[in-house]
Design an enzyme around this catalytic site. Structure first.
Site, PDB file in Angstrom:
ATOM      1  N   LYS A 160      60.417  34.027 -50.609  1.00  0.00           N
ATOM      2  CA  LYS A 160      60.511  34.461 -52.009  1.00  0.00           C
ATOM      3  C   LYS A 160      59.133  34.856 -52.494  1.00  0.00           C
ATOM      4  O   LYS A 160      58.143  34.164 -52.237  1.00  0.00           O
ATOM      5  CB  LYS A 160      61.060  33.333 -52.875  1.00  0.00           C
ATOM      6  CG  LYS A 160      61.030  33.654 -54.358  1.00  0.00           C
ATOM      7  CD  LYS A 160      62.035  32.855 -55.143  1.00  0.00           C
ATOM      8  CE  LYS A 160      61.515  31.516 -55.572  1.00  0.00           C
ATOM      9  NZ  LYS A 160      62.354  30.937 -56.655  1.00  0.00           N
TER      10      LYS A 160
HETATM   11  C1  R5P Z   1      59.628  27.792 -59.566  1.00  0.00           C
HETATM   12  O1  R5P Z   1      59.704  27.165 -60.589  1.00  0.00           O
HETATM   13  C2  R5P Z   1      60.794  28.052 -58.803  1.00  0.00           C
HETATM   14  O2  R5P Z   1      60.582  28.356 -57.477  1.00  0.00           O
HETATM   15  C3  R5P Z   1      61.727  29.072 -59.410  1.00  0.00           C
HETATM   16  O3  R5P Z   1      62.923  28.901 -58.740  1.00  0.00           O
HETATM   17  C4  R5P Z   1      61.275  30.507 -59.293  1.00  0.00           C
HETATM   18  O4  R5P Z   1      60.056  30.701 -59.913  1.00  0.00           O
HETATM   19  C5  R5P Z   1      62.329  31.487 -59.818  1.00  0.00           C
HETATM   20  O5  R5P Z   1      62.502  31.340 -61.156  1.00  0.00           O
HETATM   21  P1  R5P Z   1      61.992  32.432 -62.208  1.00  0.00           P
HETATM   22  O6  R5P Z   1      62.897  33.618 -62.034  1.00  0.00           O
HETATM   23  O7  R5P Z   1      62.183  31.757 -63.532  1.00  0.00           O
HETATM   24  O8  R5P Z   1      60.582  32.775 -61.890  1.00  0.00           O
END
Ligand code: R5P
Length: 292
Positions: A201
């Site tokens: 990611k």
């Molecule tokens: C961090 O807090 C996590 O990995 C979240 O799942 C990730 O950042 C995705 O969430 P957002 O779309 O709010 O950035």
């Protein structure tokens, strides 16, 4: 001879047994269990996924929009391909009858009050198996104060996952002090893939994102990041998919929207329906105007 064993056409002696390449980038040589779990995360039809990320509480407590996951998030869950959460939320709030795959946040340690890169593996693989998860997720802080430890933690989770057929999602975390550009994300995503993560990611960047996806040998999904105006978030998702991302792992731009259901469905329309951002925005508005 047993009754089941008859000579005849049903042996198809003239038809060689077919083997197919696995649909996901870089995943062909993985074992059956891991491929099967990845096939639940990524739609085998288009190779894409919409993950709903609600794990933010693991370091920042009751984040805006996640104060009551039972009330505000559970109605969205059937619309997502995957739920990304912590084991605490899974056990306390998510009904076990939920059938969508779960990607489990498996790292933790520091809160937002401390140095975030000071993370550890915060969950045993045994518990991931007990909970029936389809992948684990761990933060990797390239360039961060505890860079090496976070990278080695990821490799340990990868090793444990390989033992049991559970893929690892490496989450490239960005520190306030680090420049978020394609060069940085090429480095971070490639390191994660080289060291064994089955998918990664990262964040979308306006310039050169296609070089990030091209140089990473495993699928990339994008985080949504901070809340933006809905149309901007939809454009970001469209651009990311257009430039090689295999989906989104989105949180705040969905659950902090004034119509979380509208955004959920609009994002799905882009990722799986190849809808334009403008058309997806119309869908969001329609759902919002109905009061959802
Ligand atoms: C961090 O807090 C996590 O990995 C979240 O799942 C990730 O950042 C995705 O969430 P957002 O779309 O709010 O950035």
């Amino acid at each position: 001879m047993p009754e089941a064993d008859h000579e005849g056409k049903t042996y198809y002696t003239d038809v060689p047994q077919q083997g197919k390449l696995f649909f996901l980038k870089g995943s062909n040589e993985l074992d059956w269990g891991m491929k099967n779990r990845l096939s639940r995360i990524f739609n085998p039809g288009d190779g894409r996924t919409v993950m709903l990320a609600i794990d933010h509480g693991y370091f920042q407590g009751p984040t805006s929009g996640l104060e009551r996951i039972d009330v505000s998030i559970m109605p969205l869950v059937p619309e997502a391909d995957v739920l990304m959460c912590t084991r605490g939320i899974l056990r306390t709030v998510v009904p076990p009858s939920v059938t969508i795959p779960v990607v489990m946040r498996a790292s933790g340690g520091p809160s937002i009050l401390k140095e975030l890169s000071d993370e550890e593996i915060a969950m045993a693989m045994e518990d991931c198996i007990r909970l029936g998860v389809c992948a684990t997720a761990i933060q990797v802080f390239i360039g961060g104060e505890f860079e090496s430890r976070s990278v080695v933690n990821m490799t340990r989770l990868v090793d444990a996952g390989l033992r049991y057929g559970i893929p690892t999602l490496a989450v490239t975390a960005v520190g306030k002090e680090l420049v978020r550009n394609a060069q940085y994300f090429r480095l971070a995503t490639r390191m994660c893939a080289e060291l064994g993560a089955q998918y990664v990611k990262t964040y979308y960047v306006e310039e050169g994102f296609e070089t990030v996806t091209a140089s990473c040998p495993v699928p990339i999904v994008i985080a949504g990041g901070k809340k933006q105006p809905e149309l901007d978030a939809l454009k970001m998702a469209w651009n990311a998919i257009d430039q090689g991302a295999a989906g989104v792992d989105m949180g705040r731009n969905i659950f902090q929207s004034d119509s979380p259901m509208g955004m959920m469905k609009a994002i799905k329309a882009i990722v799986h329906g190849n809808e334009t951002p403008e058309k997806a925005y119309d869908l969001y508005q329609t759902i919002k105007n109905k009061g959802n």
